[in-house]
Motif scaffolding. Structure first.
Motif, short mmCIF file in Angstrom:
data_model
loop_
_atom_site.label_atom_id
_atom_site.label_comp_id
_atom_site.label_asym_id
_atom_site.label_seq_id
_atom_site.Cartn_x
_atom_site.Cartn_y
_atom_site.Cartn_z
N VAL A 128 0.84 -1.20 0.00
CA VAL A 128 0.00 0.00 0.00
C VAL A 128 0.87 1.25 0.00
CG1 VAL A 128 -1.70 1.30 1.34
CG2 VAL A 128 -1.95 -1.17 1.06
N GLY A 129 2.04 1.15 0.59
CA GLY A 129 3.02 2.25 0.61
C GLY A 129 4.27 1.75 1.29
N GLY A 130 5.39 2.40 1.06
CA GLY A 130 6.61 1.97 1.69
C GLY A 130 6.52 1.96 3.20
N ALA A 135 14.96 -4.39 1.25
CA ALA A 135 15.22 -5.18 0.05
C ALA A 135 15.57 -4.32 -1.15
CB ALA A 135 13.99 -6.03 -0.27
N SER A 136 16.29 -4.90 -2.07
CA SER A 136 16.68 -4.21 -3.30
C SER A 136 15.53 -4.20 -4.31
CB SER A 136 17.88 -4.92 -3.93
OG SER A 136 17.50 -6.22 -4.38
N VAL A 137 15.67 -3.37 -5.31
CA VAL A 137 14.70 -3.36 -6.40
C VAL A 137 14.62 -4.74 -7.03
CG1 VAL A 137 14.21 -2.44 -8.71
CG2 VAL A 137 14.96 -0.90 -6.89
N GLU A 138 15.77 -5.36 -7.24
CA GLU A 138 15.81 -6.67 -7.89
C GLU A 138 15.05 -7.72 -7.08
OE1 GLU A 138 18.69 -4.02 -9.46
OE2 GLU A 138 18.41 -4.67 -7.37
N TYR A 139 15.27 -7.71 -5.77
CA TYR A 139 14.57 -8.68 -4.92
C TYR A 139 13.06 -8.44 -4.95
CZ TYR A 139 12.66 -11.21 -1.01
OH TYR A 139 11.87 -12.03 -0.25
N LEU A 140 12.66 -7.20 -4.80
CA LEU A 140 11.23 -6.88 -4.79
C LEU A 140 10.57 -7.29 -6.11
CD1 LEU A 140 11.41 -3.39 -3.07
CD2 LEU A 140 10.50 -5.49 -2.05
N ARG A 166 11.78 2.64 -4.93
CA ARG A 166 12.26 1.28 -5.21
C ARG A 166 11.09 0.35 -5.49
NH1 ARG A 166 15.31 1.58 -0.47
NH2 ARG A 166 14.55 -0.42 0.29
N ILE A 167 10.03 0.50 -4.71
CA ILE A 167 8.86 -0.35 -4.91
C ILE A 167 8.20 -0.07 -6.26
CG2 ILE A 167 6.53 -0.84 -4.07
CD1 ILE A 167 7.63 -0.34 -1.20
N TYR A 168 8.06 1.20 -6.61
CA TYR A 168 7.46 1.56 -7.91
C TYR A 168 8.31 1.00 -9.06
CZ TYR A 168 3.75 4.85 -6.50
OH TYR A 168 2.60 5.41 -6.00
N ARG A 169 9.63 1.10 -8.94
CA ARG A 169 10.50 0.60 -10.00
C ARG A 169 10.40 -0.93 -10.11
NH1 ARG A 169 13.94 3.42 -12.77
NH2 ARG A 169 13.99 5.13 -11.23
N ALA A 170 10.37 -1.59 -8.97
CA ALA A 170 10.22 -3.05 -8.97
C ALA A 170 8.88 -3.46 -9.56
CB ALA A 170 10.36 -3.59 -7.55
N ALA A 171 7.84 -2.70 -9.22
CA ALA A 171 6.51 -2.99 -9.75
C ALA A 171 6.47 -2.85 -11.26
CB ALA A 171 5.48 -2.08 -9.10
#
Length: 318
Positions: free
Chosen positions: A97-99, A109-114, A152-157
């Motif tokens: 829902v948000g960071g 966690a990293s972008v790659e992991y997420l 990071r979450i947006y980029r992973a998404a």
């Protein structure tokens, strides 16, 4: 053939029917399970939720999209039971829902992991449930600007959406410039993103809904029913007519019907807080659609908003 992931398996998008695209079976902040005042037992939650979903189905509702993210009370085995019991298709999400709702394990966690985690929940399943997520949830943390974790979450998404073909739904449409910059950098078409809560009473004046639509994004008016006219309105409430007029202006006067989606963002059985009395997903049928008809909106437009637009948005594209 077009398909959408539901908790009971993938189905053709044409079978979704009327869609409530931004809702919650049960939402709570991390740690709400430790609350001693508002926590309901599984039996109490079930008894509170089933009648609402059955009524939704009786009204003609086909699909309930639960956008309760990781760490906020997501319970996919419970959703499977509810779907089988009521006949309502339920779409579960991956993401946050948000960071500020991500527990430390994910926050570090990293972008790659997420991205890998989101992809796994979409293609393999959520935990051991065997159910695959059908949408990715992202959001802006408190304060109105994206944090580094949010980014990071947006980029992973974005990467997970490109890999799997499922769409992204945002919690709030504020700070859209940063969000769109990330999606553009990752090469994600903006019609795969629904920028939610463009109509809430706190952020509506700061939300660039028409600008988002002109960039190609979809816009969610999905806090219908949170009205200042309620006996005890929440802080994000808004006058009923003001919200409806905003929505009508966006879809009719400004011409963004094809990019608009609507929902109630109701909580069937809130976790760790009392919720908003009387507000349910069925506001869509009991109040919103009648209000649209009274304003002169025709049945074809209503179908576009609640059937065609969400089916197109939720369809897996790969």
């Amino acid at each position: 053939m077009s398909k959408v992931n539901t908790v009971l398996g993938a189905i053709p998008a044409e079978e979704l029917g009327v869609v409530a695209v931004h809702e919650h079976i049960g939402y709570g902040m991390p740690g709400s399970e430790l609350d001693t005042k508002w926590w309901a037992s599984p039996e109490e939650r079930y008894a509170e939720t089933v009648p609402k979903l059955r009524k939704f189905h009786e009204y003609g509702g086909g699909t309930f999209v639960d956008v309760t993210g990781i760490c906020n009370g997501r319970d996919v085995d419970y959703y499977k039971s509810l779907s089988a019991k009521t006949g309502v298709h339920i779409v579960a999400c991956t993401g946050f829902v948000g960071g500020d709702t991500a527990l430390p394990f994910f926050a570090r966690a990293s972008v790659e992991y997420l991205a890998e985690h989101f992809v796994h929940e979409i293609t393999e399943g959520i935990g051991r449930t065997g159910s695959r997520a059908g949408v990715i949830k992202v959001g802006v943390s408190r304060g109105g600007r994206m944090t580094e974790l949010d980014k990071r979450i947006y980029r992973a998404a974005a990467r997970a959406a490109l890999t799997t073909g499922v769409p992204i739904l945002t919690h709030l449409a504020i700070d859209a410039e940063n969000a769109i910059a990330i999606f553009n950098e990752e090469g994600l078409p903006l019609d795969r993103v629904l920028f939610g809560h463009a109509d809430d009473g706190v952020n509506a004046e700061k939300t660039r809904d028409t600008w988002i639509a002109k960039q190609g994004g979809r816009v969610g008016f999905d806090t219908f029913g949170y009205e200042t006219e309620l006996e005890d309105p929440p802080f994000w409430a808004r006058p009923r007519k003001e919200r409806l007029d905003h929505f009508l202006r966006f879809i009719l006067t400004e011409g963004f019907l094809g990019q608009a989606l609507a929902s109630a963002d109701a909580n069937c059985s809130p976790l760790g807080w009392p919720g908003v009395k009387g507000h349910t997903v069925n506001y869509i049928f009991e109040d919103l659609i009648p209000d649209l008809r009274a304003a002169g909106v025709d049945e074809a437009t209503i179908r576009t908003l609640f059937v065609e637009n969400p089916a197109d948005f939720l369809t897996i594209r790969n």
